[in-house]
Design an enzyme around this catalytic site. Structure first.
Site, PDB file in Angstrom:
ATOM      1  N   ASP A  13       0.806  -1.217   0.000  1.00 38.26           N
ATOM      2  CA  ASP A  13       0.000   0.000   0.000  1.00 38.26           C
ATOM      3  C   ASP A  13       0.840   1.268   0.000  1.00 38.26           C
ATOM      4  OD1 ASP A  13      -2.217  -1.698   0.150  1.00 38.26           O
ATOM      5  OD2 ASP A  13      -1.978  -1.825   2.314  1.00 38.26           O
ATOM      6  N   HIS A  57      -4.494  -2.650  -5.862  1.00 46.33           N
ATOM      7  CA  HIS A  57      -3.874  -1.412  -6.333  1.00 46.33           C
ATOM      8  C   HIS A  57      -4.970  -0.471  -6.806  1.00 46.33           C
ATOM      9  CE1 HIS A  57       0.017  -3.844  -7.229  1.00 46.33           C
ATOM     10  NE2 HIS A  57       0.014  -3.389  -6.002  1.00 46.33           N
TER      11      HIS A  57
HETATM   12  P1  IMP Z   1      -2.343 -12.760   3.209  1.00 47.63           P
HETATM   13  O1  IMP Z   1      -1.248 -12.455   2.233  1.00 47.63           O
HETATM   14  O2  IMP Z   1      -3.715 -12.497   2.640  1.00 47.63           O
HETATM   15  O3  IMP Z   1      -2.225 -14.128   3.810  1.00 47.63           O
HETATM   16  O4  IMP Z   1      -2.196 -11.748   4.447  1.00 47.63           O
HETATM   17  C1  IMP Z   1      -1.047 -11.764   5.275  1.00 47.63           C
HETATM   18  C2  IMP Z   1      -0.727 -10.364   5.793  1.00 47.63           C
HETATM   19  O5  IMP Z   1      -0.260  -9.575   4.721  1.00 47.63           O
HETATM   20  C3  IMP Z   1      -1.925  -9.619   6.366  1.00 47.63           C
HETATM   21  O6  IMP Z   1      -1.470  -8.765   7.410  1.00 47.63           O
HETATM   22  C4  IMP Z   1      -2.415  -8.786   5.194  1.00 47.63           C
HETATM   23  O7  IMP Z   1      -3.126  -7.647   5.599  1.00 47.63           O
HETATM   24  C5  IMP Z   1      -1.093  -8.423   4.548  1.00 47.63           C
HETATM   25  N1  IMP Z   1      -1.199  -8.178   3.105  1.00 47.63           N
HETATM   26  C6  IMP Z   1      -1.286  -9.097   2.110  1.00 47.63           C
HETATM   27  N2  IMP Z   1      -1.328  -8.504   0.917  1.00 47.63           N
HETATM   28  C7  IMP Z   1      -1.247  -7.187   1.139  1.00 47.63           C
HETATM   29  C8  IMP Z   1      -1.208  -6.049   0.265  1.00 47.63           C
HETATM   30  O8  IMP Z   1      -1.249  -6.127  -0.960  1.00 47.63           O
HETATM   31  N3  IMP Z   1      -1.118  -4.826   0.898  1.00 47.63           N
HETATM   32  C9  IMP Z   1      -1.055  -4.724   2.235  1.00 47.63           C
HETATM   33  N4  IMP Z   1      -1.081  -5.739   3.086  1.00 47.63           N
HETATM   34  C10 IMP Z   1      -1.178  -6.969   2.530  1.00 47.63           C
HETATM   35 MG    MG Z   2      -2.810  -2.285  -1.700  1.00 50.54          MG
END
Ligand code: IMP
Ligand code: MG
Length: 333
Positions: free
Chosen positions: A13, A43
């Protein structure tokens, strides 16, 4: 002609989507190719009065002359991808590799409950469970899904051939350095390595064929989900500063902190950054909003940027000054 890899320097982000869409139009690459985890990424791209939120399609899709591709290291949710291709008018120029893994219903179900959801704060997109199945060698591949058959190309071959013929290639990362499964704040991380090396491995690009690595930092740090965040502000303080943000995928409020030089220094090292992009400068310095030349911004904003360059020993080349694609100061010569 160059290959440029763009990755996030904090916890995702950082505003990579906007920077990538700017580069996709400005540098007119032949191929824009996405590595990273999967549809856990979100995005947001502002083009005129249109706002696009993409989870699967590469953020560079607004350049209609470029082919957009997803590398074999990425897990794909066919429903999400096909809908985005249709909604964003990207058919005929969007491709996946035959070895992209496939997210199925069972992955969505197991990601929306239990440890991953409660402890890690996973996005519930099925990305982690699908990558676990891939490691177990039981995950379905794109080549076995009929609805994707017309989208399949050999992504590593396309990317390397374009580079061999001196074309520009833009490689987009997802998430951020400290969500990396190897280098992040384990266990509060995503299910893949998302540093530049990992992103390149996802698309089959070897280290000697990378020219530029742009690490994107936001002017402040945010984190969605659980896990450590040094010097975290209270939600009220974040709101007061105008730093309240909500996740693209999950809608959750993002936690916030000041720009973190320790994290940034480590991100520069882990990604072997050649350039830095700073986003949302206008959120910290409202007088910078919409500015497109460095000379036009206030002395305070200039010193903020110069301090980052001095501390991190890397040039800040691309600065975001607003949500629109062209709200950018581009200092590359
Ligand atoms: P997961 O990848 O969905 O298993 O999430 C694991 C951790 O990574 C969590 O804290 C999510 O909020 C964070 N996370 C996963 N993808 C993103 C992203 O694209 N942006 C921000 N946080 C992410
Ligand atoms: Mg994002």
């Amino acid at each position: 002609m160059t290959s440029t890899v763009v990755v996030g320097g904090f916890f995702g982000d950082e505003g990579k989507g906007k920077i990538i869409s700017y580069l996709a139009i400005k540098d007119n690459p032949k191929i824009i190719v996405r590595g990273g985890a999967g549809p856990n990424a979100g995005h947001t791209i502002h083009d005129g009065d249109k706002v696009y939120k993409v989870r699967m399609l590469p953020s560079g899709f607004l350049n209609k002359n470029a082919k957009v591709m997803i590398g074999p290291g990425v897990v794909v949710n066919p429903d999400v991808l096909l809908k985005e291709i249709q909604d964003f008018d990207a058919s005929g120029r969007s491709f996946v590799d035959k070895y992209c893994g496939i997210i199925e219903e069972k992955h969505l179900i197991s990601d929306s409950k239990g440890e991953l959801k409660e402890k890690i704060g996973s996005t519930g997109s099925g990305t982690g469970p699908a990558n676990a199945d891939r490691a177990m060698r039981v995950l379905k591949m794109a080549k076995d899904v009929d609805s994707l058959s017309s989208l399949i190309v050999d992504v590593p071959l396309e990317v390397n051939s374009a580079i061999a013929s001196n074309e520009n290639v833009l490689v987009e990362g997802t998430q951020g350095t400290f969500l990396s499964l190897w280098h992040g704040t384990y266990p509060f991380v995503t299910s893949k390595d998302v540093t530049a090396s990992g992103i390149c491995a996802d698309i089959g690009l070897g280290p000697k064929n990378v020219d530029e690595v742009i690490v994107v930092f936001k002017s402040y740090v945010t984190r969605v989900g659980t896990g450590p965040l040094a010097n975290e502000l209270s939600l009220e303080d974040a709101k007061r500063k105008g730093w309240s943000e909500f996740g693209t995928v999950t809608g959750r409020q993002r936690r916030a902190a000041d720009f973190d030089f320790d994290l940034a220094r480590r991100a520069i090292m882990l990604n072997s950054a050649t350039q830095i992009s700073i986003t949302k400068l206008d959120v910290i310095f409202p007088d910078c909003a919409g500015k497109t030349s460095f000379e036009e911004i206030s002395d305070e904003a200039k010193s903020f940027i110069k301090n980052i360059e001095d501390e991190l020993n890397t040039p800040v080349t691309i600065i975001g000054t607003g949500p629109a694609i062209n709200d950018v100061i581009d200092r590359r010569s």
